[in-house]
Design a protein around this motif. Structure first.
Motif, short mmCIF file in Angstrom:
data_model
loop_
_atom_site.label_atom_id
_atom_site.label_comp_id
_atom_site.label_asym_id
_atom_site.label_seq_id
_atom_site.Cartn_x
_atom_site.Cartn_y
_atom_site.Cartn_z
N CYS A 30 0.85 -1.19 0.00
CA CYS A 30 0.00 0.00 0.00
C CYS A 30 0.89 1.24 0.00
N CYS A 35 1.82 1.67 6.03
CA CYS A 35 0.92 0.53 5.86
C CYS A 35 1.68 -0.64 5.26
N GLU A 36 1.49 -1.83 5.79
CA GLU A 36 2.19 -3.02 5.33
C GLU A 36 1.26 -4.00 4.59
N GLU A 37 0.02 -3.57 4.29
CA GLU A 37 -0.92 -4.41 3.56
C GLU A 37 -0.62 -4.39 2.07
N CYS A 56 -4.32 -0.35 -0.06
CA CYS A 56 -5.06 -1.51 0.43
C CYS A 56 -6.54 -1.11 0.46
N THR A 58 -8.66 -0.73 2.88
CA THR A 58 -9.00 0.24 3.93
C THR A 58 -8.64 1.65 3.50
#
Length: 177
Positions: A30, A35-37, A56, A58
């Motif tokens: 992302c 953010c690590e998604e 991502c 969200t």
């Protein structure tokens, strides 16, 4: 003599997914800082630009939350664009006679939503709430309560039309139903 190697897809059913291999898969993260998604939802960086952010789900929802399709258009242009969209997408619209949906989830017409705004009610208000809201507002501006007040009479007529629109829609739902 060279040792024969067995492939990853011997036999049936396949023992691995399609397009799967032994090497590491590249995953785009992302673009939101920290953010690590996985970033699998593209969003434009600027209007009419081919460059994209990849968020991502969200952060994509956060990015799109206040997006307005009609921003910068006057009332006539907005109406023309709405009509064009409805004409283009008419084949995909769900037929109203199915009546699967309930109020508040897209089953209300634009006229019904405007009528609910006039009565200052929520889009998912049931008909009993509509009737109560209409009566409370109509009692305040009824011509018998405020005789000779043209502004109150106009407001009462507006409330009356809004109620009639919602009543007709409710009757159609009951008839289909």
């Amino acid at each position: 003599m060279a040792k024969a190697r067995r492939s990853n897809d011997w036999g049936f059913p396949r023992w691995r997914g399609y397009e799967a291999g032994r090497e590491a898969a590249t995953i785009r993260l992302c673009d939101r800082h920290g953010c690590e998604e996985a970033g699998d939802c593209p969003a434009p960086k600027a209007p009419n630009s081919p460059e994209r952010w990849y968020f991502c789900q969200t952060h994509a929802a956060e990015y799109n939350r206040k997006w307005d399709y009609f921003e910068g258009l006057d009332k006539a242009e907005k109406a023309a664009r709405t009509k064009a969209e409805q004409n283009e997408n008419a084949g995909y619209a769900e037929a109203q006679h199915y009546g699967w949906a309930t109020s508040g989830d897209g089953s209300r017409s634009p006229d019904e939503l405007r009528a609910l705004e006039v009565l200052e009610l929520e889009p998912d208000a049931d008909f009993a709430t509509v009737k109560k809201g209409w009566r409370d507002k109509a009692k305040q501006v009824h011509p018998d309560v405020k005789p000779g007040d043209a502004e109150a009479a106009a407001e009462f007529q507006k409330l009356q039309v809004a109620y009639e629109v919602l009543k007709a829609a409710e009757e159609r739902r009951e008839w289909r139903g």
